[in-house]
Scaffold this active site. Structure first.
Site, mmCIF file in Angstrom:
data_model
loop_
_atom_site.group_PDB
_atom_site.id
_atom_site.type_symbol
_atom_site.label_atom_id
_atom_site.label_comp_id
_atom_site.label_asym_id
_atom_site.label_seq_id
_atom_site.Cartn_x
_atom_site.Cartn_y
_atom_site.Cartn_z
ATOM 1 N N VAL A 1 66.208 43.945 41.825
ATOM 2 C CA VAL A 1 66.222 44.066 40.338
ATOM 3 C C VAL A 1 64.696 44.629 39.963
ATOM 4 C CG1 VAL A 1 67.457 41.770 40.114
ATOM 5 C CG2 VAL A 1 65.067 41.512 40.315
ATOM 6 N N ASP A 2 64.038 45.090 40.665
ATOM 7 C CA ASP A 2 62.789 45.888 40.207
ATOM 8 C C ASP A 2 62.889 47.237 40.315
ATOM 9 O OD1 ASP A 2 62.492 45.921 42.787
ATOM 10 O OD2 ASP A 2 60.784 44.849 43.152
ATOM 11 N N ASP A 3 62.086 48.071 39.993
ATOM 12 C CA ASP A 3 61.962 49.676 40.269
ATOM 13 C C ASP A 3 62.021 50.089 41.754
ATOM 14 O OD1 ASP A 3 62.605 49.888 37.576
ATOM 15 O OD2 ASP A 3 60.418 49.726 37.105
#
Ligand code: PRX
Length: 693
Positions: A562-564
């Protein structure tokens, strides 16, 4: 915390369910099977009856104790299965995972002294298994192979340990290892561990620049490499890459005085390799002259064992630091239970030791259990797509552990490559690195495993050191695509955006409560980043960076980052790393990178690029941009798609709206959402128009 939580939108589309561990009983008792009954895959009664953990009840009892009394649970295992020169003062110290209450400090078995190499080799030999094969090595070419018994492996490790000591490597010194899957790779890891040196293995697919970046960060006394490697039909000159990396790191103030180079004769003769006098030494010229016995350096349980760099959401890779005692106990125990390990097993994990999977489940976990491990140098589709099953039959592999990306690519190549081989030795299959889609799971299960072998879909991370959520293959039924339930001592918590734990059937962000022995202790040289990245987003918890849902039976379903961070073929790549490589090209003004669904790799890399004013977009430039990324990071990070973007969608404050870019990349054009907050909404139309350029 919203910065860490970019994909909220994509998570709401996931299937959700309810339940918790205690509903596992209900599953077994057939009470809650209803609609999903057809998705449950039971281990055979025969498998369960011989399994280490053979029923949900047995799991639940052990799990309950492991979370209610972690100190007692883990110290019983540590005492009965490992050698400690001195006992610990405290089993565990992790009172505080709340950054606002002071620094995060995790310790397991602090004050004890031990040595992981001693536990993986000497201890196994003393128990009478010295003549058992520790490593079967299979080369790139058919018919090229070798093996080492535990005693032979110890001799080789000791020779290298003695050499390293002789050239001045001391406890706590870093050693960078840039080797392919030769036996020398685990040998080098173990030799470092034996003398208390801290190894940092860099995957031999990283570029010179990436290697240099890691060298500059950890300042090794020695770099250990080989002249070349063949993977499939290609030869790669690793030593040249190291040469370039050493020039680059010297420019940045870190000069390495010694480069020990193993001659990989099967790939290339040493004459073809350039050497720098005084710095470069051939392994074969020195190491075999050293004694085959070497005293162990007893280290504190909390002394560092290794550093492994991994990608985060900023450009700079993170040096994940693991220490000795807890990691040892955890990697070995997870290996044993998740694969239902038996001394008669022949175990093969296709991962490279350049990644965490190769650390915990090629080298340490299996050897600490006295297992026979296969180390494979080549590519799984060389000379053809049947290679894996050829190896399985050749060595009578019983446990086969791989990544979904390989499963999908072999699946695409057709069943004949599989069914041509017997595979009847196989007993347990494993999957790691990314969510395994149910169709790949079913193919793996039905075709590769002849509907007979449970699949351990192990969820974990570089940071966690070992399995966190994983099937115990004899204990309960599986659901294709679910990593099932937490391992002993692991307390998963699914939280909402505000950080509140959600009970029952739900989806949200996956966090872990409390610590477990294999947890990383810090990011090398940057404890603040450690706390900010992992402990600040949700107070009191370790935040994994993954989305997750839990169904009504309590099964966990991992849904991706859910992060980059993008997960390409199970390799973690930070979008910021790729972006910074792209903008280093003189004609690229700005870049924004997102992941998109890829049939084989799981996720592919999609790069939007804005060019310097007046530069026209061309096919040649596209190729050059891709080449720039290959050169700066490595071939595995090369973008699959370059999308020319005269402008990028930005908010009025200048922030790129990646949500919109992800939709364009995945061609979900009717789901762009609200674009009215953009500084210039017309760039979206323009990007869509250029989609197929
Ligand atoms: O997103 C998760 C995914 O891989 C990430 C960790 O990557 P890395 O540190 O490189 O370690 C890979 C090998 C452990 C996680 O945050 N991941 C790993 N295993 C699974 C997975 N996602 C779903 N299911 C898995 N079994």
């Amino acid at each position: 915390s919203s910065d860490h939580l970019r994909h909220v939108d994509s998570m709401s589309q996931l299937p959700s369910g309810a339940g918790n561990i205690s509903s596992l009983n209900a599953v077994i008792l057939g009470e809650s099977l209803a609609s999903e009954e057809h998705d449950l895959v039971f281990p055979s009664p025969h498998f369960s009856s011989q399994a280490l953990i053979s029923s949900p009840q047995q799991y639940q009892e052990m799990y309950k104790r492991s979370v209610e009394d972690p100190a007692g649970f883990w110290s019983d295992i540590a005492t009965s299965e490992f050698f400690w020169k001195d006992k610990w003062a405290h089993e565990v110290y992790t009172e505080n995972l709340d950054v606002s209450k002071g620094p995060i400090k995790i310790e397991w078995f602090k004050g004890a002294t031990t040595n992981i190499c001693y536990n993986a080799l000497d201890r196994i030999i003393e128990s009478g298994s010295g003549d058992k094969v520790a490593i079967y090595w299979e080369g790139n070419e058919l018919g090229q192979d070798g093996k080492l018994t535990y005693s032979e492996l110890l001799n080789k490790v000791c020779q290298l340990s003695n050499y390293l000591k002789h050239v001045g490597v001391k406890k706590g010194d870093a050693v960078v290892i840039y080797l392919p899957m030769l036996m020398e790779l685990p040998i080098t890891m173990l030799a470092c561990a034996r003398i208390g040196a801290v190894h940092s293995v860099v995957f031999a697919g990283f570029s010179a620049e990436s290697l240099a970046q890691r060298i500059v960060d950890c300042k090794p006394r020695v770099v250990i490499t080989c002249n070349a490697v063949r993977r499939g039909s290609k030869a790669i000159h690793l030593k040249e890459i190291v040469d370039n990396a050493l020039v680059e790191s010297a420019k940045n103030g870190v000069s390495v005085g010694l480069c020990l180079t193993c001659e990989n004769q099967s790939a290339m003769k040493r004459e073809a390799t350039k050497c720098q006098d005084g710095r470069d030494i051939w392994w074969q010229d020195v190491v075999p002259q050293y004694p085959t016995e070497c005293e162990v350096e007893w280290v504190d349980s909390e002394d560092p064992l290794f550093l492994l760099y991994t990608s985060g959401s900023t450009g700079k890779p993170k040096g994940v630091l693991h220490t000795t005692g807890g990691y040892m106990v955890y990697s070995a125990t997870t290996f044993k239970y998740a694969f239902d390990y038996k001394p008669s097993d022949i175990y093969w994990c296709t991962a490279d030791c350049g990644w965490i999977t190769g650390h915990s489940y090629v080298t340490y976990g299996p050897l600490l259990n006295g297992a026979s491990v296969i180390v494979f140098e080549g590519a799984p589709n060389y000379p053809d797509s049947g290679r894996c099953w050829d190896i399985v039959d050749k060595y009578k592999v019983t446990i086969f552990y791989t990544a979904p990306t390989l499963v999908r690519s072999l699946m695409r190549d057709g069943n004949e490559y599989v069914t041509r081989y017997s595979r009847k030795s196989l007993r347990v299959l494993g999957s790691v690195g990314e969510p395994i889609n149910p169709s790949a799971w079913k193919w793996f299960y039905n075709v590769v495993g002849d509907s007979r072998c449970p699949i351990s879909d192990t969820w974990w991370q570089t940071e966690t050191g070992g399995f966190m959520i994983t099937p115990l293959p004899g204990a309960w039924p599986q659901k294709p695509g679910s990593a099932t339930f937490p391992f002993f001592g692991v307390q998963p918590v699914i939280v909402d955006e505000k950080g509140n734990g959600i009970e029952g059937e739900c989806s949200g962000y996956l966090c872990i409560k409390n610590s477990w022995p294999g947890a990383f202790r810090t990011l090398y040289g940057d404890h603040e980043r450690y706390e900010t990245t992992y402990f600040k987003p949700f107070t009191g918890y370790y935040f994994s960076g993954d989305g997750c849902s839990r169904d009504k039976d309590g099964y966990y379903w991992l849904t991706g980052r859910v992060d980059d961070v993008i997960n390409v073929s199970g390799h973690r790549i930070g979008t910021a790393e790729v972006e910074s490589a792209l903008v280093s090209h003189p004609q690229c003004a700005e870049a924004a990178v997102v992941g998109f669904e890829h049939e084989v790799k799981g996720q592919g890399i999609y790069a939007f690029v804005t060019l310097v004013d007046g530069i026209p977009y061309s096919e040649e430039l596209r190729k050059n941009l891709i080449l720039t990324v290959r050169n700066q990071i490595g071939a595995f990070a090369a973008p699959d798609k370059i999308h020319w973007a005269p402008g990028l969608p930005k908010t009025r404050s200048g922030k790129i709206m990646r949500r919109i870019l992800r939709k364009i990349a995945s061609r979900q054009l009717d789901e762009l959402g609200d674009i009215s907050t953009l500084a210039d909404p017309s760039v979206v139309e323009q990007l869509i128009a250029l989609s197929d350029s």
